[in-house]
Design an enzyme around this catalytic site. Sequence first.
Site, PDB file in Angstrom:
ATOM      1  N   GLU A  49       0.802  -1.219   0.000  1.00 53.74           N
ATOM      2  CA  GLU A  49       0.000   0.000   0.000  1.00 53.74           C
ATOM      3  C   GLU A  49       0.841   1.278   0.000  1.00 53.74           C
ATOM      4  OE1 GLU A  49      -2.530  -0.645   3.374  1.00 53.74           O
ATOM      5  OE2 GLU A  49      -4.075  -1.627   2.167  1.00 53.74           O
ATOM      6  N   GLU A  67       7.133 -22.081   7.664  1.00 55.05           N
ATOM      7  CA  GLU A  67       7.635 -21.206   8.723  1.00 55.05           C
ATOM      8  C   GLU A  67       8.666 -21.886   9.614  1.00 55.05           C
ATOM      9  OE1 GLU A  67       4.871 -21.373  12.573  1.00 55.05           O
ATOM     10  OE2 GLU A  67       3.824 -20.514  10.843  1.00 55.05           O
TER      11      GLU A  67
END
Length: 273
Positions: free
Chosen positions: A81, A112
């Site tokens: 953004e 992960e």
Amino acid sequence: MSFTKTTEQDSNYDHLEKMSITELLTNINTEDQTVPHAVEKAIPQIEALVQQVVNKLENGGRLFYLGAGTSGRLGILDASECPPTFGVSHDLVIGLIAGGDSAIRKAVEFAEDSVNQGFIDLQNYNISKNDIVIGIAASGTTPYVLGAIKACNDTNIVTGCITCNKNSPLSLSAQYPIEVVVGPEFVTGSSRMKAGTAQKLVLNMITTTTMIKLNKVKGNKMVDMQLSNYKLVDRGIRMLMKELSIDQKTAEKLLEEHQSVRKAIQNFKNGRN
């Protein structure tokens, strides 16, 4: 080391399946209201990290976010953004997630759990001591994030983190830790809830404050935003009308000519409209 994962402790509520919809929504909202107060307590830590981010970006460095699951997705969201909001390049703020881009939409099993992959992913971007890396992990124990932060420390790269547990391995490893302790989740262990909300709030604070200090905002307006749709073009026109006290037709002409609110303002005030 004394370390308790408060994000994994039992919810303050039980028998959720017996609650009405109204009760569920009300209780979730009650829990959510505690998050901003937890963030407020962490403002000194947030300030210390933002100072480092501003310094690195002012001197040509980049900001990297690194996370897994919800934490990784939130980092990517915040990074993605920045270009449309502040007009910066896409390689100034970069979000990385365990498992790669496919993990943005679908969980990649065991991604992960790799201690080495996080730093390998950073090296693919030619990470250097000019940059800064922020690890995001609600638990503060994610191997993908923790391994990368430790490797960055070993190579003189400034590190920070956002976690929701006190004295976690991640916050003890990062040079500039942010600990937003939100307590147990409404659904036990579901850190996409309060922890995710806290991380999003902190990420908003980091990039918004940084971009303001980098002069990407004028007054309170996003004058460097990308004019990528009609809504933003209309917003730009209204900015020019207010800032320059001009009519809509003149503002439209200026924006079409300069393709930037900032450039339109500068050229108009310099008499080159």
